[in-house]
Design a protein around this motif. Sequence first.
Motif, short mmCIF file in Angstrom:
data_model
loop_
_atom_site.label_atom_id
_atom_site.label_comp_id
_atom_site.label_asym_id
_atom_site.label_seq_id
_atom_site.Cartn_x
_atom_site.Cartn_y
_atom_site.Cartn_z
N ASP A 235 -2.22 4.46 -4.50
CA ASP A 235 -2.62 4.87 -3.16
C ASP A 235 -3.60 3.85 -2.59
OD1 ASP A 235 -5.49 5.67 -3.59
OD2 ASP A 235 -4.50 7.00 -5.01
N LYS A 236 -3.91 4.02 -1.33
CA LYS A 236 -4.69 3.02 -0.62
C LYS A 236 -6.06 2.76 -1.26
CE LYS A 236 -4.77 1.51 4.12
NZ LYS A 236 -4.03 1.61 5.36
N HIS B 287 5.33 -6.58 -3.45
CA HIS B 287 4.90 -5.19 -3.60
C HIS B 287 5.62 -4.33 -2.59
CE1 HIS B 287 2.34 -6.92 -0.46
NE2 HIS B 287 2.22 -5.70 0.03
N SER B 288 5.45 -3.02 -2.74
CA SER B 288 5.96 -2.10 -1.73
C SER B 288 4.99 -0.94 -1.60
CB SER B 288 7.37 -1.63 -2.09
OG SER B 288 7.98 -1.09 -0.93
N ARG B 289 5.45 0.14 -0.99
CA ARG B 289 4.55 1.28 -0.78
C ARG B 289 4.51 2.18 -2.02
NH1 ARG B 289 4.17 1.36 4.93
NH2 ARG B 289 5.95 0.30 5.82
N PRO B 290 3.40 2.89 -2.21
CA PRO B 290 3.29 3.79 -3.36
C PRO B 290 4.46 4.78 -3.45
CG PRO B 290 1.19 3.63 -2.24
CD PRO B 290 2.17 2.87 -1.41
N LEU C 132 2.75 -6.20 -7.65
CA LEU C 132 1.67 -5.24 -7.46
C LEU C 132 2.23 -3.83 -7.34
CD1 LEU C 132 -1.49 -5.37 -6.76
CD2 LEU C 132 -0.74 -5.14 -4.41
N LEU D 6 -6.81 -5.09 -6.30
CA LEU D 6 -6.72 -6.19 -5.35
C LEU D 6 -7.91 -7.12 -5.47
CD1 LEU D 6 -5.45 -4.51 -2.07
CD2 LEU D 6 -4.23 -6.15 -3.45
N GLN D 7 -9.06 -6.52 -5.73
CA GLN D 7 -10.27 -7.31 -5.85
C GLN D 7 -10.18 -8.27 -7.05
OE1 GLN D 7 -13.26 -4.41 -5.39
NE2 GLN D 7 -14.15 -5.52 -3.66
N VAL E 35 -7.45 -9.39 -8.48
CA VAL E 35 -6.45 -10.43 -8.20
C VAL E 35 -7.05 -11.47 -7.25
CG1 VAL E 35 -4.18 -10.90 -7.19
CG2 VAL E 35 -4.50 -8.88 -8.62
N HIS F 185 -6.22 1.31 -5.42
CA HIS F 185 -5.89 -0.06 -5.82
C HIS F 185 -6.81 -1.12 -5.23
CE1 HIS F 185 -4.14 -0.62 -1.97
NE2 HIS F 185 -3.63 -1.79 -2.27
N MET F 186 -7.91 -0.68 -4.62
CA MET F 186 -8.87 -1.65 -4.10
C MET F 186 -9.44 -2.52 -5.22
SD MET F 186 -9.05 -1.52 -0.89
CE MET F 186 -10.61 -2.18 -0.34
N ALA G 116 0.66 -0.16 -6.57
CA ALA G 116 -0.53 0.59 -6.21
C ALA G 116 -0.17 2.05 -5.99
CB ALA G 116 -1.14 0.02 -4.93
#
Lengths: 175, 87
Positions: free
Chosen positions: A134-135, A95-98, A130, A142-143, A145, A138-139, A132
């Motif tokens: 924003d922070k 993954h990387s940053r949005p 992945l 992640l949950q 996964v 995507h909670m 995402a």
Amino acid sequence: MEILARITAENIGAKASQQGRIRAEKEVIALKGLLDSKAIQTNIQVNDWEDAVRRCGKLLVETGKVTESYVQAMVQNIHELGPYMIIAPEVALPHSRPEDGVRKKGISVLVLDESITFAGEKRVKLLIGLAATDKDSHMNLLQQVAEVIGDEERLKRLKNAGSAAEVEAVFEHSF
Amino acid sequence: MKILTVCGMGFGSSMMLKMTVESVLQEKGIKAEVETADFGTASSAEADLILTNEEFAKQLQGSKAKVVAIQNIADKEEVKQVLEELL
């Protein structure tokens, strides 16, 4: 009065459970679009870890989740920081940053026919790409996964999945 | 008690590990602060315990905080064992 209180309590209880049900249904709908069946590939042979990450990223590009630059960033991160994206034995989460090019949140799944060496001595058989936005948003993702990865039996099924349908079936219980 | 979960960007896997840690803490009724951090800031961050992957754990050894590597960051049993040994 007592009866009234009981009826009211029952009503509130019924309403709460109804709301809970509606919320649960909404979550199912919201999560459905996150793993597109076109974003799943199994029995894949790759040249090396970079090839695997690029293919995993390409699935996100093809399903409209990210831009090409995001895939480049995924690869670059591993070059710079090492194979830290291995989140469980034989499982990588590239993954990387949005801001590196995410259009929509979602995931892709790439199951290799044989495990490969991943930027070092660790081996990887399964890649979950992945994306995402924003922070906070995507909670959930992640949950879902984590739910699969944290369950030994489901993780085993996922690593050995031979078709997109099998992968979807593993995720379906959590999505 | 402050626990730091660490990954490359402080965004993906550290967040996932944070969720696993929090659910174990809740289950055991332990109160602790759990924060995520990226590798760059982790070495100077104030914490009692750092949980991360094997690669970063090696590099973070020597920090003030105790550093423990987690193999499967979503595995509640593994995290529970680590916390039980330390707390």
